[in-house]
Design an enzyme around this catalytic site. Structure first.
Site, PDB file in Angstrom:
ATOM      1  N   HIS A  12      51.221 -22.323 -16.360  1.00  0.00           N
ATOM      2  CA  HIS A  12      52.601 -22.336 -16.876  1.00  0.00           C
ATOM      3  C   HIS A  12      53.060 -23.711 -17.377  1.00  0.00           C
ATOM      4  CE1 HIS A  12      53.922 -23.228 -12.457  1.00  0.00           C
ATOM      5  NE2 HIS A  12      53.745 -24.341 -13.104  1.00  0.00           N
ATOM      6  N   HIS A  59      60.585 -24.902  -9.872  1.00  0.00           N
ATOM      7  CA  HIS A  59      60.238 -26.319  -9.677  1.00  0.00           C
ATOM      8  C   HIS A  59      61.502 -27.120  -9.365  1.00  0.00           C
ATOM      9  CE1 HIS A  59      56.921 -24.636 -12.029  1.00  0.00           C
ATOM     10  NE2 HIS A  59      56.167 -25.636 -11.639  1.00  0.00           N
ATOM     11  N   HIS A 193      45.390 -29.167 -11.053  1.00  0.00           N
ATOM     12  CA  HIS A 193      46.180 -30.280 -11.587  1.00  0.00           C
ATOM     13  C   HIS A 193      46.864 -31.029 -10.461  1.00  0.00           C
ATOM     14  CE1 HIS A 193      49.232 -27.034 -11.521  1.00  0.00           C
ATOM     15  NE2 HIS A 193      50.202 -27.817 -11.983  1.00  0.00           N
ATOM     16  N   GLU A 240      49.577 -24.056  -6.442  1.00  0.00           N
ATOM     17  CA  GLU A 240      50.257 -22.961  -7.154  1.00  0.00           C
ATOM     18  C   GLU A 240      49.385 -21.705  -7.231  1.00  0.00           C
ATOM     19  OE1 GLU A 240      53.130 -25.548 -10.207  1.00  0.00           O
ATOM     20  OE2 GLU A 240      51.284 -24.689 -10.990  1.00  0.00           O
TER      21      GLU A 240
HETATM   22  C1  DHB Z   1      52.556 -29.825 -15.653  1.00  0.00           C
HETATM   23  C2  DHB Z   1      52.057 -28.710 -15.004  1.00  0.00           C
HETATM   24  C3  DHB Z   1      52.866 -27.960 -14.149  1.00  0.00           C
HETATM   25  O1  DHB Z   1      52.434 -26.877 -13.444  1.00  0.00           O
HETATM   26  C4  DHB Z   1      54.194 -28.320 -13.974  1.00  0.00           C
HETATM   27  O2  DHB Z   1      54.969 -27.539 -13.198  1.00  0.00           O
HETATM   28  C5  DHB Z   1      54.708 -29.445 -14.612  1.00  0.00           C
HETATM   29  C6  DHB Z   1      53.877 -30.200 -15.458  1.00  0.00           C
HETATM   30  C7  DHB Z   1      51.705 -30.635 -16.580  1.00  0.00           C
HETATM   31  O3  DHB Z   1      50.483 -30.435 -16.662  1.00  0.00           O
HETATM   32  O4  DHB Z   1      52.248 -31.495 -17.295  1.00  0.00           O
HETATM   33 FE    FE Z   2      54.032 -26.105 -12.021  1.00  0.00          FE
END
Ligand code: DHB
Ligand code: FE
Length: 281
Positions: A12, A59, A193, A240
Site C-alpha cells: 500500500h 497509520h 520494508h 504489516e
Molecule cells: C512507505 C511504505 C508504507 O507501508 C507506509 O505506510 C509508508 C511509506 C514507503 O515505502 O515509503
Molecule cells: Fe504502511
C-alpha cells in the site's frame, strides 16, 4: 447466502497513490510497478464482487496513540479519504455496507474476537492505495467496501495465528449472511520494508517470496511464525504482513487457484508484493 469468491493481497506504499494522483504512472520507475496490476484491473472488472472486505492498517491517521483498537470494523455508510498532511487524495469517497458489517461484527464478536465498532472514520493510504492499484482512477469505486483496520503500528500487535483464526471467523460470518452477495477479502500492507533506524531501506526478496509461497500453500504453518521473525527478516514495517493472514484465513480449506502473482523492488522504500487467490468452494 453470501460467499467469499476470492482474496487479493497487495502492498500500500503511499508514493504509489501520489504517482497516480500526480499523473506519473508512465514514468519508467512507476511503469514497472503498475505493470504488475494490469492483469489485476482487468480481473477485477471481470470479477467485480458485491462487497470488498478490506483489511488494512491505519497509520496514526484515524487513530493515534490516544486510542488504538487492535481490530476495528467500519460500519458507517461512507468513509472519506483522509488528509495525511498533503490534503485528502483526489479519490472517490468509500461507500460502506453497514448491514453486512453489522452482521460480521455480531458473528465475529460472538466467536470471541473483540472488534471495535467504528461508525465514523477517515481512511488513509492503507486503504485507498490498494483500491487505486486494483481499480485505477474511476469516478466511483466499483462496489461497497467494509474497512477493517488492524493495529500493526503500536505493540502489542496481534499474532499471525490470531489473524488467521479471525479470517476463518470472518468466512463463517459472511457465509451466514442471508443474501446472495459475492464478497472478496483483501489483505494489504507489506512486504519487506523498514522506514526508520539503522536498517532503514531493508528489503528481503528471498524471505518475501518464501512468504508468498507459504501463504498460498501452507497458511496454517505460516500463521505460527512469531513477530520477531517478521521484524528481523522483513523490517519493522514488514509486520504489516500479518494482515494478509486474515484474508487467507477467509478462504476455504481447499487449495486456492493462483490467478496472479507479482513481486517488484522497489516502490519507494518497499518491496511490492501482490497475489490474487480465487476461492475453491
Ligand atoms: C512507505 C511504505 C508504507 O507501508 C507506509 O505506510 C509508508 C511509506 C514507503 O515505502 O515509503
Ligand atoms: Fe504502511
Amino acid at each position: 447466502m453470501a460467499r467469499i469468491t476470492a482474496s487479493v493481497y497487495t502492498s500500500h506504499v503511499p508514493a504509489i497513490g501520489a504517482a497516480l494522483d500526480l499523473g506519473k504512472t508512465g514514468e519508467p520507475y512507476w511503469q514497472k510497478v503498475f505493470s504488475g496490476y494490469e492483469f489485476s484491473k482487468a480481473w477485477l472488472k471481470e470479477n467485480t464482487p458485491d462487497v470488498i472486505f478490506l483489511v488494512y492498517n491505519d497509520h496514526a491517521t484515524a487513530f493515534s496513540l490516544e486510542m488504538i483498537p487492535t481490530f476495528a470494523i467500519g460500519c458507517a455508510a461512507e468513509f472519506k479519504p483522509a488528509d495525511e498532511g498533503w490534503g485528502p487524495r483526489p479519490v472517490p469517497v468509500v461507500k460502506g455496507h453497514p448491514e453486512l458489517a453489522a452482521h460480521i461484527a455480531q458473528s465475529v464478536i460472538m466467536d470471541d474476537f473483540d472488534l471495535t465498532i467504528v461508525n465514523k472514520m477517515d481512511v488513509d493510504h492503507g486503504l485507498t492505495v490498494p483500491l487505486s492499484l486494483m481499480c485505477g482512477q474511476p469516478s466511483e469505486w466499483p462496489c461497497p467496501v467494509i474497512p477493517f483496520a488492524v493495529n500493526v503500528v503500536q505493540y502489542p500487535v496481534p499474532s499471525g495465528r490470531r489473524c488467521y483464526q479471525l479470517g476463518k471467523a470472518i468466512r463463517k460470518a459472511v457465509e451466514s449472511y442471508d443474501a446472495p452477495l459475492k464478497v472478496q477479502v483483501w489483505g494489504t500492507g507489506g512486504m519487506s520494508h523498514q522506514l526508520q533506524g539503522p536498517r532503514a531501506g531493508l528489503i528481503n526478496r528471498e524471505w518475501d517470496n518464501a512468504f508468498l509461497d507459504r501463504l498460498i500453500a501452507d497458511p496454517a504453518g505460516l500463521s505460527q511464525m512469531p513477530h520477531i521473525d517478521y521484524v528481523r527478516e522483513a523490517g519493522s514495517e514488514g509486520i504489516e504482513l500479518v494482515m494478509w493472514l486474515i484474508a487467507r484465513g477467509a478462504l476455504s480449506d481447499k487449495p486456492p487457484k493462483v490467478a496472479h502473482r507479482f513481486y517488484h523492488v522497489p516502490a519507494s522504500n518497499t518491496a511490492v508484493g501482490h497475489l490474487i487467490l480465487e476461492n475453491q468452494q
